[in-house]
Design an enzyme around this catalytic site. Structure first.
Site, PDB file in Angstrom:
ATOM      1  N   ILE A   1     -36.234-142.630  11.990  1.00  0.00           N
ATOM      2  CA  ILE A   1     -35.697-141.611  11.071  1.00  0.00           C
ATOM      3  C   ILE A   1     -36.679-140.481  10.845  1.00  0.00           C
ATOM      4  O   ILE A   1     -36.391-139.530  10.142  1.00  0.00           O
ATOM      5  CB  ILE A   1     -35.294-142.227   9.705  1.00  0.00           C
ATOM      6  CG1 ILE A   1     -36.436-143.082   9.148  1.00  0.00           C
ATOM      7  CG2 ILE A   1     -34.026-143.039   9.838  1.00  0.00           C
ATOM      8  CD1 ILE A   1     -36.165-143.595   7.746  1.00  0.00           C
ATOM      9  N   GLY A   2     -37.842-140.565  11.440  1.00  0.00           N
ATOM     10  CA  GLY A   2     -38.808-139.487  11.265  1.00  0.00           C
ATOM     11  C   GLY A   2     -40.009-139.705  12.156  1.00  0.00           C
ATOM     12  O   GLY A   2     -40.280-140.827  12.585  1.00  0.00           O
ATOM     13  N   VAL A   3     -40.685-138.609  12.470  1.00  0.00           N
ATOM     14  CA  VAL A   3     -41.880-138.688  13.292  1.00  0.00           C
ATOM     15  C   VAL A   3     -42.931-137.805  12.658  1.00  0.00           C
ATOM     16  O   VAL A   3     -42.629-136.713  12.180  1.00  0.00           O
ATOM     17  CB  VAL A   3     -41.598-138.179  14.726  1.00  0.00           C
ATOM     18  CG1 VAL A   3     -42.840-138.319  15.586  1.00  0.00           C
ATOM     19  CG2 VAL A   3     -40.431-138.922  15.343  1.00  0.00           C
TER      20      VAL A   3
ATOM     21  N   GLY B   1     -47.535-136.985  12.551  1.00  0.00           N
ATOM     22  CA  GLY B   1     -48.781-137.064  13.302  1.00  0.00           C
ATOM     23  C   GLY B   1     -49.267-138.502  13.425  1.00  0.00           C
ATOM     24  O   GLY B   1     -49.908-138.878  14.390  1.00  0.00           O
ATOM     25  N   PHE B   2     -48.900-139.324  12.471  1.00  0.00           N
ATOM     26  CA  PHE B   2     -49.365-140.708  12.419  1.00  0.00           C
ATOM     27  C   PHE B   2     -48.557-141.616  13.316  1.00  0.00           C
ATOM     28  O   PHE B   2     -48.963-142.703  13.630  1.00  0.00           O
ATOM     29  CB  PHE B   2     -49.220-141.196  10.984  1.00  0.00           C
ATOM     30  CG  PHE B   2     -47.847-140.886  10.439  1.00  0.00           C
ATOM     31  CD1 PHE B   2     -47.641-139.713   9.730  1.00  0.00           C
ATOM     32  CD2 PHE B   2     -46.776-141.708  10.709  1.00  0.00           C
ATOM     33  CE1 PHE B   2     -46.367-139.400   9.270  1.00  0.00           C
ATOM     34  CE2 PHE B   2     -45.515-141.388  10.257  1.00  0.00           C
ATOM     35  CZ  PHE B   2     -45.311-140.230   9.539  1.00  0.00           C
ATOM     36  N   GLY B   3     -47.337-141.210  13.686  1.00  0.00           N
ATOM     37  CA  GLY B   3     -46.451-142.085  14.427  1.00  0.00           C
ATOM     38  C   GLY B   3     -45.032-141.948  13.909  1.00  0.00           C
ATOM     39  O   GLY B   3     -44.650-140.901  13.410  1.00  0.00           O
ATOM     40  N   LYS B   4     -44.271-143.050  14.014  1.00  0.00           N
ATOM     41  CA  LYS B   4     -42.850-142.935  13.675  1.00  0.00           C
ATOM     42  C   LYS B   4     -42.480-143.667  12.384  1.00  0.00           C
ATOM     43  O   LYS B   4     -43.159-144.600  11.985  1.00  0.00           O
ATOM     44  CB  LYS B   4     -42.015-143.531  14.807  1.00  0.00           C
ATOM     45  CG  LYS B   4     -42.051-142.670  16.048  1.00  0.00           C
ATOM     46  CD  LYS B   4     -41.160-143.246  17.135  1.00  0.00           C
ATOM     47  CE  LYS B   4     -41.192-142.314  18.333  1.00  0.00           C
ATOM     48  NZ  LYS B   4     -40.641-142.947  19.525  1.00  0.00           N
TER      49      LYS B   4
ATOM     50  N   LYS C   1     -43.135-147.253   8.137  1.00  0.00           N
ATOM     51  CA  LYS C   1     -43.965-146.251   8.788  1.00  0.00           C
ATOM     52  C   LYS C   1     -44.943-146.996   9.676  1.00  0.00           C
ATOM     53  O   LYS C   1     -45.748-147.792   9.205  1.00  0.00           O
ATOM     54  CB  LYS C   1     -44.712-145.478   7.693  1.00  0.00           C
ATOM     55  CG  LYS C   1     -45.446-144.264   8.122  1.00  0.00           C
ATOM     56  CD  LYS C   1     -45.648-143.431   6.860  1.00  0.00           C
ATOM     57  CE  LYS C   1     -46.840-142.535   6.916  1.00  0.00           C
ATOM     58  NZ  LYS C   1     -47.052-141.874   5.620  1.00  0.00           N
TER      59      LYS C   1
ATOM     60  N   ASP D   1     -50.646-132.322  -0.129  1.00  0.00           N
ATOM     61  CA  ASP D   1     -49.725-131.950   0.944  1.00  0.00           C
ATOM     62  C   ASP D   1     -48.305-131.854   0.394  1.00  0.00           C
ATOM     63  O   ASP D   1     -47.373-132.423   0.944  1.00  0.00           O
ATOM     64  CB  ASP D   1     -49.821-132.963   2.089  1.00  0.00           C
ATOM     65  CG  ASP D   1     -49.334-132.389   3.414  1.00  0.00           C
ATOM     66  OD1 ASP D   1     -49.148-131.155   3.493  1.00  0.00           O
ATOM     67  OD2 ASP D   1     -49.117-133.166   4.357  1.00  0.00           O
TER      68      ASP D   1
END
Ligand SMILES: *[C@@H]1O[C@H](CO)[C@@H](O)[C@H](O)[C@H]1NC(C)=O
Ligand SMILES: *[C@@H]1O[C@H](CO)[C@@H](O)[C@H](O)[C@H]1NC(C)=O
Ligand SMILES: *[C@@H]1O[C@H](CO)[C@@H](O)[C@H](O)[C@H]1NC(C)=O
Ligand SMILES: *[C@@H]1O[C@H](CO)[C@@H](O)[C@H](O)[C@H]1NC(C)=O
Ligand SMILES: *[C@@H]1O[C@H](CO)[C@@H](O)[C@H](O)[C@H]1NC(C)=O
Ligand SMILES: *[C@@H]1O[C@H](CO)[C@@H](O)[C@H](O)[C@H]1NC(C)=O
Length: 865
Positions: A528-530, A532-535, A550, A648
């Site tokens: 459902i999302g990507v 910099g850390f991964g998926k 995550k 952030d």
């Protein structure tokens, strides 16, 4: 008398120097001169403890004009050599003894300030070194202003001059009234021959003989690492800066650091090439093959057009050891420098450093004032990992007669801002008009200067004769010595031991098997999302409880650190408006964080990204979402034991659950603030461009007001339904914060409001909201409201909205209702046309217009192939 003495000295000095036992090459600094111009005989020590001596004995003619600066800028960490200057009203030379067959660094240090009656605003001058032009019509004041920094260091590498003497001449410009020249520090360092011939990009098989050319250092970066002070260089007192400000876009890859067991071994390479710290940190693309294939890891450098540049790339693979594990392409200004770079192949082994040089001519056409460096996996070579790697980069301007370039042009906004800020500071009082007229004047400028101007200028025609090129090798935050707070965890595994007992106690621990079961073995369909850390995967635990998982990218050590931060932070924080961490999994290389599932995704996608008609939010809903997120942030700032700064805040980090309740997420970058006494945390700049607090960017001092600034941008995003930064728009519109402020000042805010809510909101509610948002993006932190005040204002705006008669297409029951779409569809289509978020377009280069060949015919050296 004085003159004779110095002449005598000069006469003997070369002899003395030559007679001295020749020093070890790696200790190039031993023959170095460090002159604090205008210091008395005793000289002085800088903040790194290095001794600077008086410049007097090297002056060819008598000069008594030495002064102290009237003001020390807070970013000036060292008084020596910057606070004292020597002023020249007429052409004046220094003479330095040198060896005619050696290369030298010549460094000039400038701090534009007021020196007695000499205001550096009036200072325009040229500098030559023997017959080489270094600077002409140079204004340190204009240059520093444009770069938003207090002082300036210029570094030149002079090719062997075939002379016993180096004559450095300062000459005030004849074209300016009252012009004078000045200098604060001069360094002359003998250096080993670090340069040889290098391939010339765009001229197949040709190489360029560089060892007779003079160099100006434009950029010198420790990629994936932090600032390296002159003391910590490998003997040549160079400064290496963090590469983050030069990375293009949000795709920053991941940073890596060699563990204790991953040793760097120079083999035959002299250590003076670059210090160990360069080779033991790196930046790579990340562990996700598909993601990596979809982007270029890109750095952008502003350069003077119509000039030749040598780009030196430093590499060291300390993690993998075999050929063909990581193979990548290197592009410089859209020219292919390498089709299959394999660091192990080049260096011959794990932990062995190597470097590559490329020479490129940068022409003088619109958009040619940049140098792009891009890396991309070379999938054609079928490597084991689709990744790319870089440890360090240096960019030098090359010429044999003239290295001078134009002064960079400060933006109008910046000039305005500085003028007003000065007025403001001299008055020492809060003046409301000031707040309103300059709030955010420089907001985003710094970011725009580095990252976005770059992207946009390719498309825009530049007015002839104006340059926004910068030619300093200092990055924006050149004073970052104290900012090294990178805390990458060495090694791949967090280990429960690294978590505080409290975090462990509050978190549920999952096995990898649990995670696989929850996510159908990390099935792609569940992504459902990507990031910099991964998926991030959707998952189900406990027979039906929905979660978001995550999964860390095992390659990312940065990731490891951020995961840990997040566990620590979130496990102690429970709040309705913060995403709850349910637990985590850590097994071998695998790390997962498990959160409450946020059914309705990110705030952004309900504003303009992937917008389905039904998803259009009413004004009231937007207010409610903003208020929810503000509550979450308020809790972070004041509700926990320590102030927590999110760092952030952006619309993709505000998530919505199935009931449209907003929750702040992504604490990977969070910092625990000081115990309220110190007032700020000094740290390296992190966060997302477009949302970054300009004050944080300038001073690297993080306060909770940095979050307030970012949240102000979120508020404008909610109102205007466009990204915080859109490089594809005309200059004045790129930064949402700036654009919104501009429109507020002109009274045209209505024009940029999202068409789907325009005219359907209570005008008073809008005014209240805009007023609050505007204050959030004030340029100075203390002018921004606290989260608490902001909350109050947003709630007030919501009440005003609720009090509106229900005739508009607004829902008053807190339910999601459809706004009337028909009359809006066209407006929206037009509005969204320009909303592309990515702008990674190649450079436009027209080979038919390539006239650089002529220039090269004289200097290019065919390499006999
Ligand atoms: C040099 O490096 C050492 C250890 O890496 C560090 O403690 C020191 O602060 C650095 N010196 C400077 C001047 O940055
Ligand atoms: C050196 O500088 C001069 C003046 O800016 C320029 O005309 C010339 O093309 C430059 N030469 C090279 C090799 O870049
Ligand atoms: C990477 O850069 C090269 C050269 O500029 C360009 O041809 C290529 O399309 C870029 N790839 C991506 C994915 O942006
Ligand atoms: C490399 O990637 C390109 C674009 O993604 C694709 O078309 C090509 O088939 C790939 N080649 C290999 C060898 O994987
Ligand atoms: C000198 O530099 C200033 C500031 O950048 C510029 O306005 C001026 O036109 C320049 N003068 C010449 C003769 O190049
Ligand atoms: C970049 O270079 C490639 C080939 O190297 C070329 O096909 C492409 O058109 C260039 N991109 C631009 C924008 O000039």
């Amino acid at each position: 008398m004085h003159t004779r003495a110095s002449l005598l000295l000069l006469f003997f000095f070369p002899v003395l120097l030559k007679a001295a036992p020749s020093s070890d090459k790696d200790e190039g600094g031993s023959d170095s001169l460090m002159l604090g111009c205008g210091l008395d005989k005793n000289g002085g020590k800088d903040s790194d403890g290095r001794q600077w001596s008086s410049d007097e004995k090297y002056l060819k003619t008598k000069n008594d004009l030495t002064f102290k600066a009237s003001f020390q800028d807070p970013s000036l960490l060292s008084e020596v050599p910057y606070m004292s200057a020597r002023i020249f009203k007429t052409k004046t030379s220094y003479k330095f003894p040198i060896q005619g067959d050696k290369r030298y660094w010549l460094r000039l240090h400038f701090y534009p300030s007021s020196y007695d009656t000499f205001d550096s605003v009036h200072s325009y001058f040229s500098v030559t070194a023997n017959s080489l032009k270094l600077l002409s019509n140079f204004s340190a004041s204009v240059t520093c202003q444009a770069l938003s920094q207090a002082y300036l260091d210029r570094e030149y590498s002079l090719a062997p001059l075939d002379s016993d003497t180096l004559t450095v001449t300062f000459k005030p410009s004849a074209k300016h009234d009252k012009a004078f020249a000045f200098v604060n520090g001069i360094q002359l360092v003998e250096m080993p021959e670090l340069f040889d011939e290098a391939p010339l990009l765009g001229f197949d098989g040709q190489t360029m003989e560089t060892n007779a050319l003079h160099f100006q250092t434009m950029f010198r970066l420790n990629v994936g690492g932090q600032y390296i002070a002159p003391n910590n260089d490998s003997g040549l007192s160079r400064m290496w800066y963090d590469d983050t400000p030069y990375i293009y876009g949000s795709a920053t890859g991941v940073t890596n650091q060699a563990t204790k067991d991953e040793k760097i071994d120079y083999k035959t390479l002299p250590e003076s090439i670059a210090p160990v710290d360069i080779y033991s940190t790196s930046r790579s693309m990340g562990g996700d093959k598909n993601m990596n294939m979809g982007y270029n890891l890109t750095w952008i450098f502003q350069v003077d057009p119509n000039s030749m540049y040598l780009t030196r790339l430093h590499f060291c693979e300390y993690h993998y050891s075999r050929l063909n594990q990581i193979v990548f392409k290197i592009f410089i200004n859209n020219r292919t420098a390498e089709t299959a770079a394999d660091v192990i192949g080049w260096s011959g082994g794990k932990g062995v450093p190597t470097y590559k040089d490329y020479v490129l001519y940068v022409r003088d056409r619109p958009g040619d004032d940049q140098l792009w460096l891009a890396l991309h996996p070379a999938n054609e070579s079928k490597p084991e990992f689709y990744d790319a790697l870089l440890n360090g980069v240096e960019v030098f301007k090359l010429n044999d007669t003239d290295l001078s370039g134009p002064n960079p042009q400060p933006s109008d906004l910046l000039i305005q801002y500085e003028r007003k800020a000065n007025t403001f500071h001299s008055k020492h009082e809060t003046n409301r008009t000031f707040v309103i007229s300059t709030a955010g004047g420089a907001a985003g400028f710094a970011l725009v200067a580095l990252i976005i101007v770059a992207a946009r200028q390719k498309k825009k025609k530049r007015t002839p004769g104006t340059y926004s090129a910068t030619s300093s090798w200092l990055p924006l935050y050149g004073h970052s010595q104290t900012a090294g707070t990178k805390s990458t965890v060495s090694g791949k595994s967090v280990g429960h031991a690294n978590l505080t007992a409290m975090a462990q106690g509050l978190c549920r621990f999952f096995s990898l098997q649990d995670m696989k079961q929850a996510t159908k073995n990390f099935d792609e369909s569940n992504v459902i999302g990507v990031g910099g850390f991964g998926k991030v995967y959707k998952g189900v635990i406990d027979n039906g409880f929905k979660v978001a998982v995550k999964r860390s990218n095992p390659q990312s050590e940065q990731g490891v650190n951020e995961f840990q931060t997040e566990i620590e932070m979130l496990s102690k924080l429970r709040h309705k408006h913060l995403v709850s961490l349910i637990g985590f999994c850590e097994e071998g290389d695998e790390m997962c964080l498990v959160y409450d599932y946020m059914a309705l995704g990110t705030m952004r996608e309900h504003l303009y990204k992937g917008t389905k008609p039904l998803d259009l939010l009413s004004w009231k809903q937007r207010l409610e979402i903003c208020i929810g997120a503000a509550r979450g942030l308020h809790y972070l700032h004041t509700g926990a034991k320590y102030t927590i700064i999110h760092r952030d805040v952006k619309t993709t980090n505000i998530l919505l659950d199935e009931n449209w309740v907003a929750k702040v997420s992504d604490f990977g970058l969070s910092k625990t603030g000081p115990n309220m006494n110190q007032g700020h945390v000094s740290t390296v700049v992190k966060g997302s461009f477009g949302y970054l607090d300009p004050e944080y960017f300038r001073r690297q001092q993080l306060t909770e007001k940095s979050d307030v600034y970012s949240f102000g941008v979120v508020l404008f995003e909610a109102l205007c339904a466009r990204p915080a930064l859109n490089p594809n728009l005309p200059k004045e519109q790129v930064s949402l914060a700036e654009w919104a402020l501009y429109n507020i000042r002109r009274g045209t805010l209505e024009d940029i409001i999202d068409p789907s809510i325009k005219g359907k909101m209570n005008p008073e509610s809008l005014t209240k909201f805009a007023d609050a948002a505007q204050k959030c993006v004030s340029d100075l932190g203390f002018e921004r409201p606290s989260m608490n005040d902001l909350l109050w204002n947003l709630e007030f705006a919501l009440n005003l909205e609720k009090s509106t008669d229900g005739s508009a297409a607004l829902d008053h029951e807190g339910e999601f209702s459809e706004v009337s779409l028909e009359d809006n569809t066209n407006n929206r289509a037009a509005h969204y046309k320009n909303l592309s978020l990515e702008s990674e377009k190649g450079l436009s280069q027209d080979p038919s217009n390539d006239n650089s060949a002529v220039i090269f015919s004289q200097i290019a050296n065919p390499s006999g192939r």
